[in-house]
Design a protein around this motif. Structure first.
Motif, short mmCIF file in Angstrom:
data_model
loop_
_atom_site.label_atom_id
_atom_site.label_comp_id
_atom_site.label_asym_id
_atom_site.label_seq_id
_atom_site.Cartn_x
_atom_site.Cartn_y
_atom_site.Cartn_z
N TRP A 23 -9.83 -47.64 10.31
CA TRP A 23 -9.89 -47.63 11.78
C TRP A 23 -8.55 -48.04 12.39
O TRP A 23 -8.18 -47.53 13.45
N ILE A 24 -7.83 -48.94 11.73
CA ILE A 24 -6.52 -49.37 12.24
C ILE A 24 -5.54 -48.21 12.17
O ILE A 24 -4.82 -47.93 13.14
N ILE A 71 -6.23 -45.01 12.05
CA ILE A 71 -6.65 -43.94 12.96
C ILE A 71 -6.25 -44.26 14.40
O ILE A 71 -5.73 -43.41 15.12
N LEU A 72 -6.48 -45.50 14.83
CA LEU A 72 -6.09 -45.89 16.19
C LEU A 72 -4.57 -45.81 16.38
O LEU A 72 -4.10 -45.39 17.44
N CYS A 91 -2.57 -43.73 14.88
CA CYS A 91 -2.28 -42.29 15.01
C CYS A 91 -2.66 -41.77 16.40
O CYS A 91 -1.88 -41.02 17.02
N LEU A 92 -3.82 -42.15 16.88
CA LEU A 92 -4.26 -41.71 18.21
C LEU A 92 -3.32 -42.23 19.30
O LEU A 92 -2.99 -41.51 20.25
N GLY A 93 -2.88 -43.48 19.16
CA GLY A 93 -1.92 -44.04 20.11
C GLY A 93 -0.60 -43.31 20.08
O GLY A 93 0.00 -43.05 21.13
N LEU A 150 -4.46 -48.02 22.65
CA LEU A 150 -4.59 -47.46 21.30
C LEU A 150 -3.50 -47.98 20.36
O LEU A 150 -3.70 -48.04 19.15
N VAL A 175 -4.35 -52.40 20.06
CA VAL A 175 -5.45 -52.89 19.21
C VAL A 175 -5.07 -52.91 17.72
O VAL A 175 -5.21 -53.95 17.06
N PRO A 176 -4.57 -51.81 17.14
CA PRO A 176 -4.27 -51.86 15.71
C PRO A 176 -3.10 -52.78 15.35
O PRO A 176 -3.14 -53.47 14.33
#
Length: 194
Positions: free
Chosen positions: A132-133, A135-136, A138-140, A162, A165-166
């Motif tokens: 999840w870290i 992925i976030l 990458c999305l950011g 985004l 958080v990670p």
């Protein structure tokens, strides 16, 4: 600490945009955040130094250059605000210096989010951090240029969260691990003295 401070200051800078431009406050927060992003990136890339030492070295080098380009963009916003230069006027003036403008701003600007995107993919593939870290992250990295190029504030806030958080999750995890390591060393030293 840099993994926590850098994204917080970066996110704060977006709240101070003036009509989609980096004004004095936004540029100041942004430049200071990028100062902290350099050690933050050093920490992120060091997570891969044993698994992918060449990438950890060269990827960091490219990411730092992306930070420098970001500082150039923000300092440009700072100066254009102080000297009351319109967006179209400074773009026209920059077009008179195509090589240096590309080198310092336009061609190198995407290096920061591109570095984060590739880093997130590699962290995911190597299972260095929780999925999840990665992925976030990458999305950011994807949302970052989608917000900064057209200067859409709400997308910029989403991109900031985004990234926030990670990196904060990794930062707090590293702080916790370092405190545990320090306590273990103190315990070992105390046992050695006995």
């Amino acid at each position: 600490m840099a993994l926590i401070i850098a994204p917080v200051l970066f996110a704060a800078s977006t709240f101070f945009w003036v009509n989609g431009e980096y004004g004095i406050a936004a540029a100041t927060f942004g430049i200071i955040s990028l100062f902290f992003w350099i050690p933050a990136l050093t920490g992120l890339f060091s997570l891969l130094k044993n698994k992918m030492p060449r990438y950890a070295t060269y990827g960091l080098w490219i990411a730092v250059f992306g930070c420098i380009s970001g500082v150039c963009f923000m300092f440009l916003g700072y100066l254009t605000t102080i000297f009351n230069i319109s967006h179209s006027a400074y773009l026209q003036k920059l077009s008179e210096y195509p090589f240096s403008s590309q080198l310092l701003l336009f061609a190198t600007g995407p290096l920061f989010p591109l570095s984060l995107l590739i880093l997130g993919i590699i962290l995911f593939r190597t299972k260095t951090v929780a999925a999840w870290i990665a992925i976030l992250l990458c999305l950011g990295a994807i949302a970052f240029p989608a917000s900064r190029i057209p200067r859409v504030e709400w997308i910029a806030h989403v991109a900031d969260v985004l990234l926030l958080v990670p990196t904060m999750a990794i930062g707090f995890s590293l702080l916790k691990n370092s405190k545990t390591a320090i306590q273990e060393k103190k315990s070992n030293l105390a046992n050695d003295k006995i």
